[in-house]
Design an enzyme around this catalytic site. Structure first.
Site, PDB file in Angstrom:
ATOM      1  N   GLU A   1      -5.223   4.601  -1.555  1.00  0.00           N
ATOM      2  CA  GLU A   1      -5.100   3.440  -0.658  1.00  0.00           C
ATOM      3  C   GLU A   1      -6.003   3.652   0.561  1.00  0.00           C
ATOM      4  O   GLU A   1      -6.510   2.699   1.136  1.00  0.00           O
ATOM      5  CB  GLU A   1      -3.640   3.256  -0.229  1.00  0.00           C
ATOM      6  CG  GLU A   1      -3.324   1.848   0.233  1.00  0.00           C
ATOM      7  CD  GLU A   1      -1.832   1.557   0.333  1.00  0.00           C
ATOM      8  OE1 GLU A   1      -1.268   0.934  -0.589  1.00  0.00           O
ATOM      9  OE2 GLU A   1      -1.217   1.942   1.341  1.00  0.00           O
TER      10      GLU A   1
ATOM     11  N   GLY B   1       1.452   3.037   6.967  1.00  0.00           N
ATOM     12  CA  GLY B   1       2.565   3.181   6.015  1.00  0.00           C
ATOM     13  C   GLY B   1       2.495   4.507   5.257  1.00  0.00           C
ATOM     14  O   GLY B   1       3.487   5.226   5.143  1.00  0.00           O
ATOM     15  N   ARG B   2       1.309   4.843   4.741  1.00  0.00           N
ATOM     16  CA  ARG B   2       1.201   6.057   3.917  1.00  0.00           C
ATOM     17  C   ARG B   2       1.146   7.326   4.753  1.00  0.00           C
ATOM     18  O   ARG B   2       1.032   8.414   4.205  1.00  0.00           O
ATOM     19  CB  ARG B   2      -0.007   5.944   2.991  1.00  0.00           C
ATOM     20  CG  ARG B   2      -1.312   5.612   3.687  1.00  0.00           C
ATOM     21  CD  ARG B   2      -2.375   5.185   2.686  1.00  0.00           C
ATOM     22  NE  ARG B   2      -3.590   4.702   3.322  1.00  0.00           N
ATOM     23  CZ  ARG B   2      -3.791   3.465   3.747  1.00  0.00           C
ATOM     24  NH1 ARG B   2      -2.826   2.556   3.637  1.00  0.00           N
ATOM     25  NH2 ARG B   2      -4.930   3.096   4.288  1.00  0.00           N
TER      26      ARG B   2
ATOM     27  N   HIS C   1       0.484  20.585 -22.032  1.00  0.00           N
ATOM     28  CA  HIS C   1       0.878  20.164 -23.381  1.00  0.00           C
ATOM     29  C   HIS C   1       0.718  18.668 -23.588  1.00  0.00           C
ATOM     30  O   HIS C   1       1.275  18.114 -24.528  1.00  0.00           O
ATOM     31  CB  HIS C   1       2.310  20.625 -23.657  1.00  0.00           C
ATOM     32  CG  HIS C   1       2.408  22.127 -23.640  1.00  0.00           C
ATOM     33  ND1 HIS C   1       2.081  22.897 -24.734  1.00  0.00           N
ATOM     34  CD2 HIS C   1       2.721  22.984 -22.641  1.00  0.00           C
ATOM     35  CE1 HIS C   1       2.217  24.184 -24.409  1.00  0.00           C
ATOM     36  NE2 HIS C   1       2.594  24.262 -23.139  1.00  0.00           N
TER      37      HIS C   1
ATOM     38  N   LYS D   1      -0.633  -9.385  -3.850  1.00  0.00           N
ATOM     39  CA  LYS D   1       0.670  -9.833  -3.324  1.00  0.00           C
ATOM     40  C   LYS D   1       0.687 -11.351  -3.214  1.00  0.00           C
ATOM     41  O   LYS D   1       1.649 -12.012  -3.571  1.00  0.00           O
ATOM     42  CB  LYS D   1       0.890  -9.268  -1.912  1.00  0.00           C
ATOM     43  CG  LYS D   1       1.317  -7.828  -1.851  1.00  0.00           C
ATOM     44  CD  LYS D   1       1.674  -7.508  -0.386  1.00  0.00           C
ATOM     45  CE  LYS D   1       1.766  -6.040  -0.123  1.00  0.00           C
ATOM     46  NZ  LYS D   1       1.901  -5.726   1.303  1.00  0.00           N
TER      47      LYS D   1
ATOM     48  N   GLU E   1       9.323  -6.613  -2.498  1.00  0.00           N
ATOM     49  CA  GLU E   1      10.133  -5.671  -3.289  1.00  0.00           C
ATOM     50  C   GLU E   1      11.329  -5.182  -2.470  1.00  0.00           C
ATOM     51  O   GLU E   1      12.475  -5.189  -2.927  1.00  0.00           O
ATOM     52  CB  GLU E   1       9.290  -4.435  -3.692  1.00  0.00           C
ATOM     53  CG  GLU E   1       8.193  -4.692  -4.699  1.00  0.00           C
ATOM     54  CD  GLU E   1       6.893  -5.181  -4.070  1.00  0.00           C
ATOM     55  OE1 GLU E   1       6.909  -5.636  -2.903  1.00  0.00           O
ATOM     56  OE2 GLU E   1       5.857  -5.123  -4.754  1.00  0.00           O
TER      57      GLU E   1
ATOM     58  N   LYS F   1       7.913  -0.933   7.168  1.00  0.00           N
ATOM     59  CA  LYS F   1       7.193  -1.038   8.434  1.00  0.00           C
ATOM     60  C   LYS F   1       7.082  -2.498   8.855  1.00  0.00           C
ATOM     61  O   LYS F   1       7.353  -2.862   9.985  1.00  0.00           O
ATOM     62  CB  LYS F   1       5.812  -0.392   8.279  1.00  0.00           C
ATOM     63  CG  LYS F   1       5.011  -0.392   9.548  1.00  0.00           C
ATOM     64  CD  LYS F   1       3.659   0.255   9.354  1.00  0.00           C
ATOM     65  CE  LYS F   1       2.743  -0.139  10.499  1.00  0.00           C
ATOM     66  NZ  LYS F   1       1.380   0.340  10.310  1.00  0.00           N
TER      67      LYS F   1
HETATM   68  O1  F6P Z   1       1.144  -1.447  -0.821  1.00  0.00           O
HETATM   69  C1  F6P Z   1       0.729  -1.895   0.414  1.00  0.00           C
HETATM   70  C2  F6P Z   1       1.627  -1.448   1.506  1.00  0.00           C
HETATM   71  O2  F6P Z   1       1.297  -2.200   2.610  1.00  0.00           O
HETATM   72  C3  F6P Z   1       1.538   0.047   1.810  1.00  0.00           C
HETATM   73  O3  F6P Z   1       0.464   0.353   2.604  1.00  0.00           O
HETATM   74  C4  F6P Z   1       2.860   0.305   2.423  1.00  0.00           C
HETATM   75  O4  F6P Z   1       3.171   1.659   2.477  1.00  0.00           O
HETATM   76  C5  F6P Z   1       3.760  -0.485   1.502  1.00  0.00           C
HETATM   77  O5  F6P Z   1       3.009  -1.650   1.203  1.00  0.00           O
HETATM   78  C6  F6P Z   1       5.105  -0.847   2.073  1.00  0.00           C
HETATM   79  O6  F6P Z   1       4.987  -1.571   3.249  1.00  0.00           O
HETATM   80  P1  F6P Z   1       6.203  -1.774   4.234  1.00  0.00           P
HETATM   81  O7  F6P Z   1       6.615  -0.442   4.742  1.00  0.00           O
HETATM   82  O8  F6P Z   1       5.699  -2.662   5.321  1.00  0.00           O
HETATM   83  O9  F6P Z   1       7.319  -2.415   3.447  1.00  0.00           O
END
Ligand code: F6P
Length: 543
Positions: free
Chosen positions: A352, A266-267, A383, A511, A212, A206
């Site tokens: 979150e 995002g979620r 189990h 972060k 990452e 987003k």
């Molecule tokens: O972990 C924090 C967060 O901002 C989430 O809310 C989001 O889904 C994720 O990182 C990834 O964010 P982006 O889609 O901006 O890479």
């Protein structure tokens, strides 16, 4: 907002806690033969059986009164109407617009967003059809056989969860690989398996600023350039983001960009173009069915009276468990291996969203908020950690989830899964009391001394509350309903607690600290003095 704990509705629930809340489910079932009828609902082809929750009629009525008193109905309308309910980011919250019917008029800042949503969906559909039909191919003419989705959190979990859950609906010609983790091994494993010429990378972010995702995407791009040359990048990379500048910098071709909007968290973004890899994997028709399922739950949430409203009931039962019975975790147990990533998906959604310690106005919350959510497919969980749930000192509320019909060709196996699902819910609720233990051990011919030695170990206290969600099939429509049900349940609880379910400032600090330490890990001697003890081990052991 007025004090939650001082409200008459909360106070009367407190009083009920001391009476009804101390009752054992075994006694409640013995007294109320109609308990299933009273505490279950069956609508939208989902049986919601909450008869094993530790509630009575007065408790349920009290919980619904609390929901009314907190203005839940108005808050639901405010969300669906696009009011700015994410107050810390000054944003509307409109993931429901992503699955609304095309004739609904939803406006944000005077713009009708339904048109934009439909136009984007149409574009996604065109793209997916081009890939599936071979009209869109790799740079040297090979058809795409592999999709690599690069994203994390909300830009990964929904894609993984849905494509696993709906594996039976996958296009046979397309294999999906998802890369989220920063450590490189996931990416390495995927790149080892795929052929650059027939691989399409979908970079989902987003913000397009997530370390990452961007670092994985950079490595993937270089890998592609090394094999096919830099001119291949534009044909093999598409991106989904709100951030055009960052996509420019990454050289994503304008025709390979899909957008979403700041009013999609995002979620909650699975329903937007973040679902592109889902649509590529299961086809747009199935993706649209998933949206339809969510829409059915949205309309139900908007219109059903609270006593029959699934997300409201689920949310308020959660409030009872969390704030009155003091259960600080919710364990989600699907009895279908295809839902194995559902708990992980719900973890981000719930934790979150409701992992907050201050109210909308910045005051400390008056009571506990979001519980820890965890879980595993039920069979495996039985189990591994069920022992603790049955007889340990920690307590959790439980959600069992199961389709009646198998998601495989082996209905006999699913019957066994269902028997286990129901059996466990019964055992958690009713337990196994002294008399039953005594009778069992006597019937096995044990002497009095042995019985006395074993009795306490074999006792199951029971009274562990659970709900069961049972439905005919795990199909796209049902999955859409289930996801939306949990989304709205999270919202219901946020309204009761008066917290913002749509920001996530807590993730930012970690972060920032991590970013500041990247160079220290690369060159330990340049790192802060107080971390040298730790960093020296990196220097010592790095090859
Ligand atoms: O972990 C924090 C967060 O901002 C989430 O809310 C989001 O889904 C994720 O990182 C990834 O964010 P982006 O889609 O901006 O890479």
């Amino acid at each position: 907002m007025s004090s939650l704990l001082q409200s008459p509705e909360w106070q009367s629930l407190n009083a009920l806690m001391l009476s009804d809340g101390t009752r054992h489910l075994r006694d409640l079932f013995a007294e109320q033969t109609e308990r299933f009828n009273a505490f279950s609902r069956c609508e939208m082809d989902i049986l919601f059986d909450f008869s094993r929750q530790r509630v009575t009629h007065p408790v349920l009525a009290g919980l619904l009164k609390l929901a009314e008193a907190r203005g839940l109905r108005a808050k639901i309308n405010a969300m669906f109407n696009g009011e700015i309910i994410n107050t810390t980011e000054q944003r509307a919250v409109l993931h429901t617009a992503l699955r609304a019917s095309s004739d609904r008029n939803i406006t944000v800042n005077g713009r009708n967003v339904t048109h934009e949503v439909q136009a984007n969906l149409q574009r996604m559909q065109g793209f997916v059809e081009d890939v599936h039909s071979g009209r869109k191919r790799g740079s040297n003419g090979k058809v795409f056989t592999d999709i690599v989705n690069i994203g994390i959190g909300g830009s990964d979990l929904g894609v993984v969860m849905v494509t696993e859950a709906l594996a039976r609906y996958r296009q046979p010609s397309i294999k999906l690989h998802c890369v989220s983790n920063i450590d490189g091994s996931q990416l390495a494993d995927v790149l080892e398996k795929v052929d650059a010429a027939s691989t399409l990378f979908v970079v989902c972010s987003k913000t397009f600023s997530t370390l990452e995702t961007l670092s994985n995407a950079r490595i993937a791009r270089q890998w592609l350039v090394d094999r096919l040359g830099s001119e291949a990048v534009s044909g093999h990379f598409v991106a989904v983001s709100t951030n055009d500048k960052a996509m420019d910098a990454f050289q994503i071709a304008p025709e390979s960009r899909f957008t979403l909007w700041d009013w999609v968290g995002g979620r909650y973004s699975l329903w937007s173009a973040i679902g592109l890899s889902v649509a590529l994997t299961i086809g747009t028709a199935n993706f649209r069915l998933l949206l339809n399922g969510a829409r059915i739950m949205d309309e139900h949430f908007l219109s059903a009276p609270f006593e029959n409203n699934y997300p409201v009931l689920m949310g308020m039962l959660g409030i009872w468990n969390r704030n009155f019975l003091g259960l600080d975790s919710l364990c989600v147990l699907p009895y279908d291996q295809r839902l194995h990533r559902f708990p992980a998906y719900l973890q981000q959604l719930d934790m979150e969203s409701n992992g907050k310690r201050v109210t909308h106005s910045g005051e400390p919350v008056e009571c506990d908020t979001g519980a820890v959510l965890w879980g595993e497919p039920g069979s495996n969980a039985q189990h591994s950690f069920f022992q603790l749930l049955h007889q340990g000192t920690a307590r959790a509320a439980l959600d069992f989830i199961a389709p009646v019909n198998a998601s495989s060709d082996y209905q006999g196996q699913q019957n066994l899964a269902l028997a286990n699902c129901l059996g466990q819910a019964q055992a958690f609720a009713l337990g196994y009391n002294e008399q039953e233990v005594q009778e069992e051990l006597q019937s096995r011919g044990m002497d009095t001394a042995t019985i006395a030695r074993l009795k306490q170990h074999k006792l199951h206290p029971g009274n562990r509350p659970s709900s069961i969600l049972l439905f005919p099939h795990l199909d796209p429509v049902t999955l859409g309903k289930l996801i939306a049900m949990y989304e709205h349940k999270v919202f219901v609880q946020s309204v009761i607690w008066d917290i913002n379910a749509f920001d996530q400032w807590g993730v930012e600090l970690g972060k920032k600290v991590a970013d500041s330490l990247v160079s220290a890990v690369e060159k330990p001697e340049t790192g802060p003095v107080n971390l040298q003890g730790f960093l020296s081990h990196i220097s010592k052991w790095r090859k």
